[in-house]
Design an enzyme around this catalytic site. Structure first.
Site, PDB file in Angstrom:
ATOM      1  N   ARG A 291       0.862  -1.191   0.000  1.00 48.17           N
ATOM      2  CA  ARG A 291       0.000   0.000   0.000  1.00 48.17           C
ATOM      3  C   ARG A 291       0.893   1.235   0.000  1.00 48.17           C
ATOM      4  O   ARG A 291       1.731   1.391   0.880  1.00 48.17           O
ATOM      5  CB  ARG A 291      -0.891  -0.029   1.249  1.00 48.17           C
ATOM      6  CG  ARG A 291      -1.671   1.238   1.466  1.00 48.17           C
ATOM      7  CD  ARG A 291      -2.656   1.147   2.630  1.00 48.17           C
ATOM      8  NE  ARG A 291      -3.285   2.441   2.775  1.00 48.17           N
ATOM      9  CZ  ARG A 291      -3.087   3.283   3.791  1.00 48.17           C
ATOM     10  NH1 ARG A 291      -2.306   2.949   4.807  1.00 48.17           N
ATOM     11  NH2 ARG A 291      -3.673   4.454   3.806  1.00 48.17           N
TER      12      ARG A 291
ATOM     13  N   HIS B 201      -2.625  11.025   1.162  1.00 46.62           N
ATOM     14  CA  HIS B 201      -2.042  10.744   2.487  1.00 46.62           C
ATOM     15  C   HIS B 201      -1.381  12.039   2.970  1.00 46.62           C
ATOM     16  O   HIS B 201      -0.163  12.111   3.119  1.00 46.62           O
ATOM     17  CB  HIS B 201      -1.058   9.574   2.386  1.00 46.62           C
ATOM     18  CG  HIS B 201      -0.778   8.893   3.706  1.00 46.62           C
ATOM     19  ND1 HIS B 201      -0.949   7.540   3.903  1.00 46.62           N
ATOM     20  CD2 HIS B 201      -0.339   9.384   4.884  1.00 46.62           C
ATOM     21  CE1 HIS B 201      -0.608   7.229   5.159  1.00 46.62           C
ATOM     22  NE2 HIS B 201      -0.224   8.326   5.764  1.00 46.62           N
TER      23      HIS B 201
ATOM     24  N   GLU C 286      -7.008   8.423   6.720  1.00 48.41           N
ATOM     25  CA  GLU C 286      -7.249   9.005   8.039  1.00 48.41           C
ATOM     26  C   GLU C 286      -7.685  10.474   8.019  1.00 48.41           C
ATOM     27  O   GLU C 286      -6.953  11.361   8.470  1.00 48.41           O
ATOM     28  CB  GLU C 286      -5.993   8.870   8.915  1.00 48.41           C
ATOM     29  CG  GLU C 286      -5.523   7.443   9.085  1.00 48.41           C
ATOM     30  CD  GLU C 286      -4.395   7.325  10.101  1.00 48.41           C
ATOM     31  OE1 GLU C 286      -3.857   8.346  10.536  1.00 48.41           O
ATOM     32  OE2 GLU C 286      -4.058   6.192  10.469  1.00 48.41           O
TER      33      GLU C 286
ATOM     34  N   ASN D 128      -6.955   1.439  10.007  1.00 48.86           N
ATOM     35  CA  ASN D 128      -5.623   1.565  10.603  1.00 48.86           C
ATOM     36  C   ASN D 128      -5.786   1.434  12.103  1.00 48.86           C
ATOM     37  O   ASN D 128      -6.559   2.179  12.722  1.00 48.86           O
ATOM     38  CB  ASN D 128      -4.997   2.925  10.291  1.00 48.86           C
ATOM     39  CG  ASN D 128      -4.669   3.079   8.815  1.00 48.86           C
ATOM     40  OD1 ASN D 128      -4.774   2.140   8.048  1.00 48.86           O
ATOM     41  ND2 ASN D 128      -4.254   4.279   8.431  1.00 48.86           N
TER      42      ASN D 128
ATOM     43  N   TYR E 220      -3.657   1.074  15.783  1.00 52.82           N
ATOM     44  CA  TYR E 220      -2.392   1.085  16.528  1.00 52.82           C
ATOM     45  C   TYR E 220      -2.575   0.797  18.012  1.00 52.82           C
ATOM     46  O   TYR E 220      -1.771   0.132  18.626  1.00 52.82           O
ATOM     47  CB  TYR E 220      -1.698   2.446  16.367  1.00 52.82           C
ATOM     48  CG  TYR E 220      -1.129   2.630  14.991  1.00 52.82           C
ATOM     49  CD1 TYR E 220       0.142   2.165  14.687  1.00 52.82           C
ATOM     50  CD2 TYR E 220      -1.869   3.239  13.978  1.00 52.82           C
ATOM     51  CE1 TYR E 220       0.670   2.299  13.415  1.00 52.82           C
ATOM     52  CE2 TYR E 220      -1.353   3.381  12.703  1.00 52.82           C
ATOM     53  CZ  TYR E 220      -0.080   2.915  12.430  1.00 52.82           C
ATOM     54  OH  TYR E 220       0.438   3.031  11.175  1.00 52.82           O
TER      55      TYR E 220
ATOM     56  N   GLU F 110      -3.121  -0.452   8.123  1.00 50.88           N
ATOM     57  CA  GLU F 110      -1.900  -0.088   8.870  1.00 50.88           C
ATOM     58  C   GLU F 110      -1.981  -0.703  10.247  1.00 50.88           C
ATOM     59  O   GLU F 110      -3.031  -0.655  10.903  1.00 50.88           O
ATOM     60  CB  GLU F 110      -1.759   1.433   9.056  1.00 50.88           C
ATOM     61  CG  GLU F 110      -1.327   2.189   7.842  1.00 50.88           C
ATOM     62  CD  GLU F 110      -1.174   3.692   8.096  1.00 50.88           C
ATOM     63  OE1 GLU F 110      -0.836   4.093   9.225  1.00 50.88           O
ATOM     64  OE2 GLU F 110      -1.413   4.452   7.141  1.00 50.88           O
TER      65      GLU F 110
HETATM   66  C1  BGC Z   1      -0.427   7.333   9.491  1.00 51.14           C
HETATM   67  C2  BGC Z   1       1.027   7.156   9.128  1.00 51.14           C
HETATM   68  C3  BGC Z   1       1.882   7.316  10.378  1.00 51.14           C
HETATM   69  C4  BGC Z   1       1.490   6.237  11.348  1.00 51.14           C
HETATM   70  C5  BGC Z   1       2.293   6.213  12.643  1.00 51.14           C
HETATM   71  C6  BGC Z   1      -0.831   6.699  10.800  1.00 51.14           C
HETATM   72  O1  BGC Z   1      -1.623   7.620  11.490  1.00 51.14           O
HETATM   73  O2  BGC Z   1      -1.268   6.964   8.443  1.00 51.14           O
HETATM   74  O3  BGC Z   1       1.347   8.070   8.148  1.00 51.14           O
HETATM   75  O4  BGC Z   1       3.245   7.278  10.098  1.00 51.14           O
HETATM   76  O5  BGC Z   1       0.145   6.394  11.704  1.00 51.14           O
HETATM   77  O6  BGC Z   1       2.104   7.377  13.365  1.00 51.14           O
END
Ligand code: BGC
Length: 451
Positions: A75, A119, A164, A289, A291, A349
């Protein structure tokens, strides 16, 4: 027993400004990130994307690395101002050619491209016209998207409009940590709304001639209330509306969450009803995405949301201060299915910044925390599939250590280490681990220790 579907996409992800370098090469125009990074006191250590990972010139080597790891998808994002230096009007053929060559190189090695059209690197010339605050931007975006569709749709099967949108407005228009660096409560909802309109105009343009599939990528961060106290619960609902439902509700249900008016108060405009019939149109898949999660409590001083995160004592935190909590990835995928329907999803992501030791002799770099992070999260994706969620692929953020926006090069997310002095790439243990998981269709996770 863990086994992923045969046609599951195993990828890595990057974005144009974060890896390409050469931002003004071959006729490209400046983007807002180029401008922002060249403004004093915006990015840590005054870092810029001028060189980044030099991917613009080394993309063939990087595609070879993907092959070496064993991924079957990639991607990446297209830089709008490479393709249209002024953001609209004249097309720069050299800009398009770059992405053309990249797509060919990927396909030649059996790697499926997923293209993100935006992006965060808006052409600076459009920012001069108001950027995301100008209603015309929906039309400009669709015009640019059409140029890229025409050139690549024969070979690209997976398109996403925006990456995002929440970060675009929260970072760019509300708190100013990202380009274009505004801090304005009245602007943020307007920028969000035009992002949604732009997404929808691009989808509509794609329906006119596109042959494959198109979706959007959102960042989702499940919110858990710190207690049963009604104030904590209400704060959690606000945080959830702002971050997780602000974009998905209009797209899938045709209207903003009720909490938005409460959050923004007098800064929340009345929207024309016909905008929602445009925004509320079918998409083919959703990119998520993920995290971290967030445990939330009421805090009267907690800004617009009147909410604050609660630190988890026994948890591991990444270098960006994000709690490692994989079960929430399963939860959030199930939540999307329940709230918005069982549409195909990709985890577009997922990854972590951890401190990496220096590359040692023999070119080995041990990054056990990142290996553990990936193991837990890939298992969590499988957990969602087992419970009926249609997840079709997973992309690690990121292929390479790269320009981490306002944090510059201080945080490394790559599964491939980049020496920014020499541009030498070294596979980290996490890249080898990921390759083994891919090679075994996930079986390798069955005998791993962590949950
Ligand atoms: C984004 C990336 C960023 C990653 C880590 C995401 O919010 O799409 O561009 O590097 O998080 O912070």
């Amino acid at each position: 027993m863990i086994e992923f579907p045969r046609d599951f996409l195993w990828g890595t992800a990057t974005s144009a400004y974060q890896v390409e370098g050469s931002p003004l090469a071959d006729g490209a125009g400046p983007s807002i990130w180029h401008r922002f990074a060249h403004t004093p006191n915006t990015v840590r250590d005054a870092a810029t994307g001028d060189v980044a990972c030099d991917h613009y010139r080394r993309f063939l080597d990087d595609v070879a690395l993907m092959r070496e790891i064993g991924t079957n998808a990639y991607r990446f994002s297209v830089s709008w101002s490479r393709v249209m230096p002024e953001g609209r009007g004249a097309v720069n053929p050299a800009g398009l050619d770059f992405y053309d060559r990249l797509v060919d190189a990927l396909l030649a090695r059996g790697i499926e491209p997923m293209v993100t059209l935006y992006h965060w690197d808006l052409p600076a010339a459009l920012d001069d016209l108001g950027g995301w605050l100008n209603p015309e931007i929906a039309r400009w975006f669709a015009e640019y998207a059409t140029v890229v569709f025409k050139r690549l749709d024969g070979r690209v099967k997976l398109w996403t409009t925006l990456n995002e949108p929440w970060v675009v407005t929260d970072g760019g228009y509300l708190y100013g940590l990202h380009a274009p660096g505004h801090r304005n409560r009245f602007e943020a909802p307007i920028a969000s709304h035009h992002l949604l309109r732009a997404h929808a105009e691009a989808v509509r343009a794609y329906r006119a001639g596109g042959r494959h599939s198109i979706g959007i990528v959102v960042n989702l961060e499940p919110k858990y209330s710190a207690s049963d106290d009604p104030a904590d619960r209400a704060a959690t609902v606000r945080a959830d509306a702002y971050m997780n439902r602000q974009y998905l509700d209009p797209i899938f249900r045709g209207g903003y969450p009720d909490e938005m008016g409460q959050i923004f108060g007098e800064a929340w405009p009345r929207w024309p009803a016909h905008d929602f019939s445009l925004i509320h149109q079918p998409i083919d898949f959703l990119g998520v995405n993920y995290y971290t999660r967030n445990v939330t409590r009421f805090d009267p001083h907690g800004g617009l949301l009147q909410a604050a995160p609660v630190l988890q004592r026994r948890a591991t935190y990444t270098e960006t201060g994000w709690e490692v909590f994989a079960p929430a990835l399963t939860d959030v995928l199930l939540w999307v299915k329940e709230r918005y329907g069982n549409l195909p999803m990709y985890v577009t992501e997922n990854g972590a910044a951890f401190f990496d030791p220096p590359v040692v002799e023999g070119d080995r770099l041990a990054d056990p925390l990142r290996v553990d992070y990936l193991r837990r999260h890939i298992k969590a994706v499988h957990g969602a599939i087992e419970r009926g969620v249609d997840v079709r692929g997973y992309f690690v953020w990121s292929l390479l250590d790269n320009f981490e926006w306002s944090l510059g090069y201080s945080k490394r997310f790559g599964i491939v280490h980049v020496d920014f002095d020499t541009q030498k790439r070294t596979l980290k243990d996490s890249a080898r681990f990921y390759g083994r998981i891919i090679g075994s269709k996930g079986h390798g996770l069955n005998d791993s220790p962590s949950p």
